[in-house]
Each structure stands twice: as structure tokens, then as C-alpha cells.
Write a protein that holds these residues in place. Structure first.
Motif, mmCIF file in Angstrom:
data_model
loop_
_atom_site.group_PDB
_atom_site.id
_atom_site.type_symbol
_atom_site.label_atom_id
_atom_site.label_comp_id
_atom_site.label_asym_id
_atom_site.label_seq_id
_atom_site.Cartn_x
_atom_site.Cartn_y
_atom_site.Cartn_z
ATOM 1 N N VAL A 1 4.578 2.665 2.387
ATOM 2 C CA VAL A 1 5.204 1.655 3.251
ATOM 3 C C VAL A 1 6.717 1.597 3.075
ATOM 4 O O VAL A 1 7.424 1.011 3.887
ATOM 5 C CB VAL A 1 4.612 0.240 3.006
ATOM 6 N N GLY A 2 7.223 2.214 1.982
ATOM 7 C CA GLY A 2 8.673 2.240 1.781
ATOM 8 C C GLY A 2 9.145 1.462 0.564
ATOM 9 O O GLY A 2 10.312 1.045 0.502
ATOM 10 N N LYS A 3 8.277 1.292 -0.429
ATOM 11 C CA LYS A 3 8.659 0.521 -1.614
ATOM 12 C C LYS A 3 9.813 1.182 -2.368
ATOM 13 O O LYS A 3 10.774 0.523 -2.750
ATOM 14 C CB LYS A 3 7.451 0.352 -2.556
ATOM 15 N N ALA B 1 14.388 -0.469 5.519
ATOM 16 C CA ALA B 1 14.922 -0.175 4.187
ATOM 17 C C ALA B 1 15.902 0.989 4.262
ATOM 18 O O ALA B 1 16.810 1.114 3.443
ATOM 19 C CB ALA B 1 13.782 0.144 3.234
ATOM 20 N N SER C 1 9.246 10.020 -1.057
ATOM 21 C CA SER C 1 8.713 11.231 -0.446
ATOM 22 C C SER C 1 7.846 10.812 0.724
ATOM 23 O O SER C 1 7.347 9.694 0.759
ATOM 24 C CB SER C 1 7.918 12.007 -1.489
ATOM 25 N N PRO C 2 7.683 11.674 1.714
ATOM 26 C CA PRO C 2 6.844 11.288 2.842
ATOM 27 C C PRO C 2 5.371 11.230 2.496
ATOM 28 O O PRO C 2 4.564 10.831 3.285
ATOM 29 C CB PRO C 2 7.105 12.386 3.883
ATOM 30 N N THR D 1 4.723 7.306 -6.222
ATOM 31 C CA THR D 1 5.221 6.555 -7.364
ATOM 32 C C THR D 1 4.090 6.311 -8.334
ATOM 33 O O THR D 1 3.226 5.499 -8.091
ATOM 34 C CB THR D 1 5.762 5.190 -6.909
ATOM 35 N N LYS E 1 0.849 -1.191 0.000
ATOM 36 C CA LYS E 1 0.000 0.000 0.000
ATOM 37 C C LYS E 1 0.889 1.247 0.000
ATOM 38 O O LYS E 1 2.100 1.146 0.252
ATOM 39 C CB LYS E 1 -0.945 -0.037 1.208
ATOM 40 N N PRO E 2 0.300 2.412 -0.255
ATOM 41 C CA PRO E 2 1.111 3.629 -0.321
ATOM 42 C C PRO E 2 1.916 3.884 0.956
ATOM 43 O O PRO E 2 1.455 3.555 2.048
ATOM 44 C CB PRO E 2 0.058 4.732 -0.514
ATOM 45 N N LYS F 1 10.520 -0.783 8.245
ATOM 46 C CA LYS F 1 10.549 0.251 9.292
ATOM 47 C C LYS F 1 10.711 -0.337 10.689
ATOM 48 O O LYS F 1 10.110 0.142 11.645
ATOM 49 C CB LYS F 1 9.300 1.152 9.210
HETATM 50 N N1 LIG Z 1 11.505 5.023 9.833
HETATM 51 C C1 LIG Z 1 11.562 4.540 8.595
HETATM 52 N N2 LIG Z 1 10.982 5.215 7.587
HETATM 53 C C2 LIG Z 1 11.061 4.691 6.338
HETATM 54 C C3 LIG Z 1 11.755 3.483 6.071
HETATM 55 N N3 LIG Z 1 11.640 3.223 4.754
HETATM 56 C C4 LIG Z 1 10.926 4.235 4.220
HETATM 57 N N4 LIG Z 1 10.575 5.127 5.168
HETATM 58 C C5 LIG Z 1 9.826 6.380 4.985
HETATM 59 O O1 LIG Z 1 8.501 6.102 4.600
HETATM 60 C C6 LIG Z 1 8.020 7.102 3.690
HETATM 61 C C7 LIG Z 1 7.522 6.475 2.413
HETATM 62 O O2 LIG Z 1 8.593 5.875 1.725
HETATM 63 P P1 LIG Z 1 8.521 5.573 0.153
HETATM 64 O O3 LIG Z 1 9.718 4.741 -0.156
HETATM 65 O O4 LIG Z 1 8.289 6.805 -0.622
HETATM 66 O O5 LIG Z 1 7.183 4.690 0.139
HETATM 67 P P2 LIG Z 1 6.393 4.030 -1.078
HETATM 68 O O6 LIG Z 1 5.801 2.775 -0.548
HETATM 69 O O7 LIG Z 1 7.260 3.912 -2.280
HETATM 70 O O8 LIG Z 1 5.249 5.105 -1.301
HETATM 71 P P3 LIG Z 1 4.225 5.310 -2.544
HETATM 72 O O9 LIG Z 1 5.030 5.834 -3.676
HETATM 73 O O10 LIG Z 1 3.281 6.324 -1.984
HETATM 74 O O11 LIG Z 1 3.543 4.016 -2.814
HETATM 75 C C8 LIG Z 1 9.187 8.082 3.468
HETATM 76 O O12 LIG Z 1 9.042 9.167 4.336
HETATM 77 C C9 LIG Z 1 10.390 7.233 3.853
HETATM 78 O O13 LIG Z 1 11.465 8.024 4.295
HETATM 79 C C10 LIG Z 1 12.393 2.796 7.169
HETATM 80 O O14 LIG Z 1 13.018 1.759 7.039
HETATM 81 N N5 LIG Z 1 12.252 3.384 8.400
#
Ligand SMILES: Nc1nc2c(ncn2[C@@H]2O[C@H](COP(=O)(O)OP(=O)(O)OP(=O)(O)O)[C@@H](O)[C@H]2O)c(=O)[nH]1
Length: 311
Positions: free
Chosen positions: A28-30, A168, A46-47, A52, A25-26, A134
Motif C-alpha cells: 500500500v506504500g508504507k 506518499a 519495491s513494487p 519489508t 496490508k502489503p 496513492k
Molecule cells: N502511484 C503511486 N504509487 C505509490 C505511491 N506510494 C507508493 N507507491 C508504490 O506502491 C508500491 C509499494 O510501495 P511500498 O512503499 O514498497 O509498499 P509497502 O506497503 O511498504 O509494501 P510491503 O513492504 O510489501 O508491505 C511501490 O511500487 C511504490 O512505488 C503513491 O503515492 N502513488
């Protein structure tokens, strides 16, 4: 006479190559995980959720093995044409890949959105890697991981699942171990990309994503998803200066002023932040020209979506 075919050094080694979808889901850190796998920045992070939008691919080649990551947008319930595009992209990504990495956020227990993702991946007849992300910020990571694992109950016992908990952002070793496991499951295939390739995104698309990442950070709650970006011109001066001209596209005239800000302050800040990022990755001075344009209702407009590369 020397029999070359018998010499192991001169025989082509068997190559393994395949596609891996990173779903979840959005937010989560993909993208963060993808960047950690590759050790270089190719997907925007991005936070904000749903940053993406394109199936950005990253490529990792080691010896005779090549991993091609398909970084899918978050699975979610479609709200508009863009939402539908995202979901259809996720499903087609899943049917084509050789392995799936499902990323979850261990800071929280599963939500309906996670259940939706679990339902899409549970019965896929391919290696599935459940990644609890995380850990650095999670209070009860083990407990959360159990709840996520339980969503896969009912998956056939002959279908492999591997579970990893990591950060990650911080767990370099755990990310490397997971990448090794992915390399292991690749089918025998010729390489799909040249050995040195890191991403099949054009440099214009990559730069446009960096601009959008910075715009989304600055705009916060004002108009989070109604912003697209593109790079129209990229020229290189003899002294190495990269001259990049881009556009920030909004849906309504009223949004234009919000992006530009009083006296152009906000647009300048977006431009400066994006320029700094581009300079770091390009290792060259960058001139970045940005313009804000209106394409009314682009999110609902199939043609505009196609033109902006959401296809
Ligand atoms: N504390 C923590 N934050 C993390 C970690 N990995 C990612 N984040 C944070 O989580 C947020 C989302 O990370 P993205 O990698 O952009 O997530 P995504 O799943 O690709 O998001 P979408 O593009 O919205 O689907 C960002 O603020 C990251 O810095 C981690 O291992 N620990």
C-alpha cells in the motif's frame, strides 16, 4: 547573584518522544510514506508485496520532539514460519507504540486483508491516523476513503482518529502536515536516540535490504519470497572506496542457478543495480561482491531466521 533556574534560555526544554507504527496490508506504500516522512531512504521500497520483513525504524527529530517510526511488515494470514513471525511482529509493534498510522491504497476498495488490519487497530487506545495513499493514481479517492473510514466504525468516540488523503510519492506538503500532527501527539519523554540519528539499522542491514530490493525486482515471479540477503564484510579503503561483500540466500539448489542466470548475467545485473543505489546514498564509490548460497528451507527454520536477523 543571577538566578539561572529562572532564565528560560538555560532551562531544559521538555522533550517529547515516541514510537509510531506504520501498518497496512502489503504494497500500500508504507515504506514509501516512511521515506517521505524522513526525507531520506532507510526502508526498502519495491513494487512487490511484502518487501519489508524487518521492523526497520526511521527517526525524525525536530527541535525538542523525536518521532521513531516502526515500519511493520504487511499484516496478512500466516502461511509459513516467516508469515507467523511477521504477524507476531505487527501485534507486538502495536502494543508498544504511542500512535498508529494505518495506510490504505485508495486505488481500490477495502479487501479482507484491510478488514484484518482494521480489526487490529480499531480499538487501540492511542491516536490513529488513517492515511489514504496513492491519490495520484486513484479514480475515486473520496469514495474509497469513505469505505476505509467505515471499517473503523465502532471505535470509541473518545479515541482520536485523523484521516488524510495523499500521495506518499508526490504530496510533499500533505506528508509534512501529517508529520506535524504526529509530532503533536508524542508523549513527554526523553529522546531515545541521539539528535542526528536517522535509523537504528546497522549499515550492513541497510545495504543487505538494498541488495534484496534489487534481487526481488530482477527475479520477478520466479522466486519472490524465498530470497534473503546479508552483508558479511564491509571495509573502507583509504581513497574512500567501500568494499562490501554480501550473500543472496536461497532455499534450494535449483534456485541458485535462477538467481545467477545464464553466464552469471542476472547476478551481475542485480549487483550493478544495488551498487548504483549504494553509491548514491553513500556518496562514495562502491565495490560490491555478491555470492549466492543455499540454506535449505530457511523460511521454515527458526534458527536460520534468527541468524538472518528476523527476530
Ligand atoms: N502511484 C503511486 N504509487 C505509490 C505511491 N506510494 C507508493 N507507491 C508504490 O506502491 C508500491 C509499494 O510501495 P511500498 O512503499 O514498497 O509498499 P509497502 O506497503 O511498504 O509494501 P510491503 O513492504 O510489501 O508491505 C511501490 O511500487 C511504490 O512505488 C503513491 O503515492 N502513488
Amino acid at each position: 547573584m543571577t538566578d539561572f533556574s529562572a532564565s528560560p534560555d538555560l532551562q531544559d526544554p521538555t522533550t517529547h518522544a515516541g514510537f509510531v507504527a506504520i501498518v497496512g496490508k502489503p504494497n500500500v506504500g508504507k515504506s514509501t510514506l516512511l521515506n517521505a516522512f524522513l526525507g531520506t531512504k532507510v526502508a526498502p521500497t519495491s513494487p512487490r508485496p511484502q518487501t519489508t520483513r524487518r521492523g526497520v525504524r526511521g527517526i525524525y527529530t525536530l527541535d525538542n520532539r523525536q518521532l521513531i517510526f516502526v515500519d511493520t511488515p504487511g499484516l496478512h494470514k500466516p502461511k509459513d514460519a516467516l508469515g507467523k513471525y511477521m504477524n507476531s511482529e505487527v501485534h507486538s509493534a502495536l502494543s508498544d507504540v504511542d500512535a498508529v498510522v494505518w495506510v490504505v491504497d485508495l486505488r481500490h476498495p477495502p479487501t479482507d486483508e484491510d478488514r484484518l488490519v482494521a480489526n487490529s487497530v480499531r480499538d487501540l487506545p492511542k491516536p490513529l491516523f488513517l492515511v489514504g495513499n496513492k491519490t495520484d493514481a486513484a479514480k475515486y479517492p473520496e469514495e474509497a476513503m469513505k469505505l476505509y473510514g467505515a471499517l473503523l466504525e465502532g471505535r470509541g468516540s473518545d479515541l482520536p482518529v485523523s484521516e488524510t488523503m495523499l500521495s506518499a510519492q508526490n504530496s510533499v506538503n500533505a506528508v509534512a502536515t501529517l508529520r506535524e500532527q504526529l509530532l503533536e501527539v508524542l508523549p513527554e519523554n526523553p529522546f531515545f536516540f541521539p539528535q542526528g540519528a536517522a535509523s537504528d539499522q546497522s549499515r550492513e542491514m541497510w545495504a543487505a535490504e538494498i541488495i534484496r530490493e534489487e534481487a526481488m525486482k530482477k527475479l520477478r515471479d520466479e522466486l519472490p519470497y524465498a530470497v534473503a540477503t546479508r552483508v558479511n564484510r564491509w571495509t573502507e579503503r583509504e581513497d574512500g572506496l567501500q568494499r562490501i561483500e554480501g550473500e543472496i540466500i536461497v532455499e534450494k539448489n535449483a534456485h541458485k542457478g535462477m538467481v545467477i542466470g545464464a553466464g552469471g548475467k542476472q547476478l551481475r545485473e542485480i549487483g550493478q543495480a544495488a551498487r548504483k543505489q549504494l553509491e548514491v546514498f553513500l556518496n562514495h564509490k562502491v565495490y560490491l561482491g555478491l555470492e549466492v548460497i543455499v540454506i535449505p528451507g530457511w523460511r521454515e527454520d527458526e534458527e536460520a531466521l534468527r541468524e538472518l536477523g528476523y527476530e
